[in-house]
Every structure is written in C-alpha cells, then in structure tokens.
Design a protein around this motif. Sequence first.
Motif, mmCIF file in Angstrom:
data_model
loop_
_atom_site.group_PDB
_atom_site.id
_atom_site.type_symbol
_atom_site.label_atom_id
_atom_site.label_comp_id
_atom_site.label_asym_id
_atom_site.label_seq_id
_atom_site.Cartn_x
_atom_site.Cartn_y
_atom_site.Cartn_z
ATOM 1 N N LYS A 138 0.841 -1.200 0.000
ATOM 2 C CA LYS A 138 0.000 0.000 0.000
ATOM 3 C C LYS A 138 0.879 1.255 0.000
ATOM 4 O O LYS A 138 0.615 2.202 -0.739
ATOM 5 N N ARG B 255 2.288 1.674 -3.452
ATOM 6 C CA ARG B 255 1.262 2.173 -4.364
ATOM 7 C C ARG B 255 1.015 3.662 -4.142
ATOM 8 O O ARG B 255 0.922 4.447 -5.087
ATOM 9 N N ASP B 256 0.951 4.079 -2.877
ATOM 10 C CA ASP B 256 0.762 5.495 -2.575
ATOM 11 C C ASP B 256 1.930 6.326 -3.080
ATOM 12 O O ASP B 256 1.741 7.419 -3.603
#
Length: 145
Positions: A3, A6-7
């Motif tokens: 995550k 991805r951020d």
Amino acid sequence: MLKEFRDFVTRGNVLDLAVAVMIGAAFGKIVDSLVNDVLMPPIGLILGRIDFSKLFIPLDGQQYATLEEAIKAEAPLIKYGAFLNNLISFMIVAFTIFLLIKQVQRFRKPALPPNVSEKQCVACCLMVPLKATRCPHCTSNLQPA
C-alpha cells in the motif's frame, strides 16, 4: 508495504517525473538525429569532407585506415569525433531546457512579499513589533517605521 509503495507511485511527483524521463529520452533521440544527420554533415563538408563520428586516435601506436578497422583490431581508442557529436547534442539539449525553464518562470505568479510585522532594534539588534516606539528588551527609543 505494498500500500505504501502504491501510494508512493501514484503521487503526482513520481508520475510527473516518469513522464519527464520518457519525454526527455525521446527528445534526446531527436537531438542526436539533428546533430548526426542534419548539422554535422554540412559542417564536415565545409571542413573538407570530415565525418566527425569517424574521428579517432589509436593509443597503441598503430595506424588504422578506418574506425571500424581499429575496433576490429581491438585497439584502445580515443573517439574524439563521437565526443564532439555528443558535446553538441548536450549543448542543444541544455539550451532548449534553459529556454523552456525561462518561459515557465515567465508565466509563474511572482512571489508575494513577506508579511513584515517586525523591525530590528538598532541598539540591541533584537526584533520588536513594527508599531513599537520603545524596545521591550533594552528600552531604547525606536524610530517610527
């Protein structure tokens, strides 16, 4: 962790950088073609039919008729003609980037002046409010702003 990655990737700066690198690579190829295929042939013709990309100095003391012959013989070489071509390419890219940045700065809003709310006391050099008439630190009289 995925995550966070991805951020990181989907943030605007990373995507902008990726696009800039791809455009820069394509622009570099165009400039190389401009230098090698358009600019250098007429310059070489004017200077006596010189092909700059074929200019070299063998470091082993041998004489080679062509660059290809020297490369085939695995001779140590200084390929100064290729260096000249790359130098001209770099100068064109650097000048283009300079012009681009100059134009972008022209369209940016000018920075706002800082909000001045304090002045410096001439006696003790500490900052005091702009409207103060006496320094709270050293009690000297201040000139009005």
